[in-house]
Write a protein that holds these residues in place. Sequence first.
Motif, mmCIF file in Angstrom:
data_model
loop_
_atom_site.group_PDB
_atom_site.id
_atom_site.type_symbol
_atom_site.label_atom_id
_atom_site.label_comp_id
_atom_site.label_asym_id
_atom_site.label_seq_id
_atom_site.Cartn_x
_atom_site.Cartn_y
_atom_site.Cartn_z
ATOM 1 N N GLN A 259 -3.454 5.557 10.655
ATOM 2 C CA GLN A 259 -2.075 5.757 11.092
ATOM 3 C C GLN A 259 -2.029 6.542 12.402
ATOM 4 O OE1 GLN A 259 0.545 4.495 9.863
ATOM 5 N NE2 GLN A 259 2.307 5.693 10.546
ATOM 6 N N ILE A 428 8.374 0.165 0.318
ATOM 7 C CA ILE A 428 8.486 0.374 1.774
ATOM 8 C C ILE A 428 8.296 1.831 2.166
ATOM 9 C CG2 ILE A 428 10.067 -1.585 1.951
ATOM 10 C CD1 ILE A 428 12.329 0.453 2.371
ATOM 11 N N GLU A 430 5.669 3.633 2.313
ATOM 12 C CA GLU A 430 4.502 3.872 3.159
ATOM 13 C C GLU A 430 4.703 3.362 4.582
ATOM 14 O OE1 GLU A 430 1.069 1.560 2.036
ATOM 15 O OE2 GLU A 430 2.332 0.108 0.985
ATOM 16 N N HIS A 431 5.785 2.640 4.837
ATOM 17 C CA HIS A 431 6.009 2.079 6.178
ATOM 18 C C HIS A 431 7.130 2.774 6.945
ATOM 19 C CE1 HIS A 431 3.376 -1.234 5.102
ATOM 20 N NE2 HIS A 431 4.126 -1.491 4.035
ATOM 21 N N GLU A 434 6.500 4.250 10.411
ATOM 22 C CA GLU A 434 5.931 3.391 11.444
ATOM 23 C C GLU A 434 6.979 3.087 12.508
ATOM 24 O OE1 GLU A 434 4.441 -0.068 9.557
ATOM 25 O OE2 GLU A 434 2.903 1.011 8.397
ATOM 26 N N PHE A 437 10.119 0.267 12.507
ATOM 27 C CA PHE A 437 10.403 -0.178 11.134
ATOM 28 C C PHE A 437 11.770 0.381 10.745
ATOM 29 C CE2 PHE A 437 10.515 0.303 6.552
ATOM 30 C CZ PHE A 437 10.079 -0.951 6.140
#
Length: 493
Positions: A259, A428, A430-431, A434, A437
């Motif tokens: 990441q 979602i 974990e995203h 980002e 997103f």
Amino acid sequence: MDIKDSADMRGLERMFAYSGDFFHSIKGKMFILFAVTFLSIGVLAGLNYWSLSTVSQRLLLGEKYDDLLNDILEVRRYEKNYFFYSDAKSLSEGIVYLEHLDALAGELAGDMAVLVGDAQQKKFMALLSRYGQAMRALAKGGTTGQEALRNLGKSLTEAADDIRRQKRERAHKALKQTHIMPVAFLSVFLLLMALVIKLISQGVLRPLGMVAAGTARVGRGDFSPIATGAEQLSEIADFIRAFNRMSHELAVNQEHLLQARKMAALGTFTAGIAHELNNPINNVLLSAEGLREDYREAIDADGQEMIDDIMQQAERASDIVRNLLDFSRTGHPASEGLCPAKVVGSTLNLLKNQAMLAGVTLHVEVPEGLPDVCGDLRSLQQVFMNLLLNAIQATPKGGTVSISAREADADMVAFDVSDTGPGIPESIQEHIFEPFFSTKEVGKGTGLGLAVTYALVHRYEGQISVRSKEGQGAVFTVLLPRVDSVSQPDEKE
């Protein structure tokens, strides 16, 4: 049950739990093996000593049975001398041996009864008594016949010889039994060796092979855990659990590293784009403002609306570029010690109107006595503004958005931003940090708010995480280092 009984029960439970763990460990298994082995060897040694003592005793008794037969033969020799040579002195000598024979037979009576049985022992003693009476009567001038005395003597000799033979057979049998002991000792030793080899191969070497294979998998990037079975020894199970924890930590750190690398690469990429877009956007905005100022009277209402739309979209694009620059900025900005209450209070002053318009109640719980955190006021305001705006937008009218602060540990201060919205689906979560997103509709979000927040928090060596269940709202936790736990970095661009 009183307190003492309860304490005794807990003590017994702990004792049994400890004993169970001990006997399921390597040292426990080895203790059991060697204890059983030593016990077996002790039993075999005792049996061997008893067997040798029995053989020795039977050999000694066998010698007495030989003496018994020899005494009978000696008495019969004097008997023959008397009949062949009419020697009265031979009878006297024979009676002396008879007395010795009676004493020896009485001494052996108990063993003889065990050896040949009560019936045969009584028969032998009756023959000995009749033969003795006949000899003594003959010595006193009696008229005992030669043939009758010889028949009694013959029967007595045969009975004594038979008893001596049986005694020898039993002694030989006991001696043969002693030959079993070395074989038994060897069997116990081989059994111990087999159990030790099984313990080492199945209980130690096989799990170590599994760990070696797991280490090779970790080297290839596969962080899957090793299965721990209930049959494994406690030390090995602890070792495998420690290895699995290490694999899990490596997997988590690998995700964080990927990441971070992705963020760094994307930040470098977006920084270049942002700088390239910034000038054209500013030119568009300035041109639109100039057009509206210079030709205000010549442009009708529709034209004015189009110019306003151009300026609005140019400002939105400028905000996006500014967020991109904030996200891509590396290094540490100038930082200072900031009071958590001041940071939160100054941020809430900027958001009161948005919360009021959305019909959301703001709840604040930030104690005044918390340690100062390390950061830049504008950057931290942006962090909490992004989190609070997201919470306000996610919370339905009449809901509550809360922000609180507390000491997490000796080095960190924790800030919790929570809402009573619909929550974030686990798929979602974990995203959400980002870049680009977003779960908002097109045109209502850029997907950079939480990415910028993530970058700013980590720039100050902090941490940010989220926990949420659908229908139960979301809680974002920001950990920021205390001023006295970090050194102040120089400004870097």
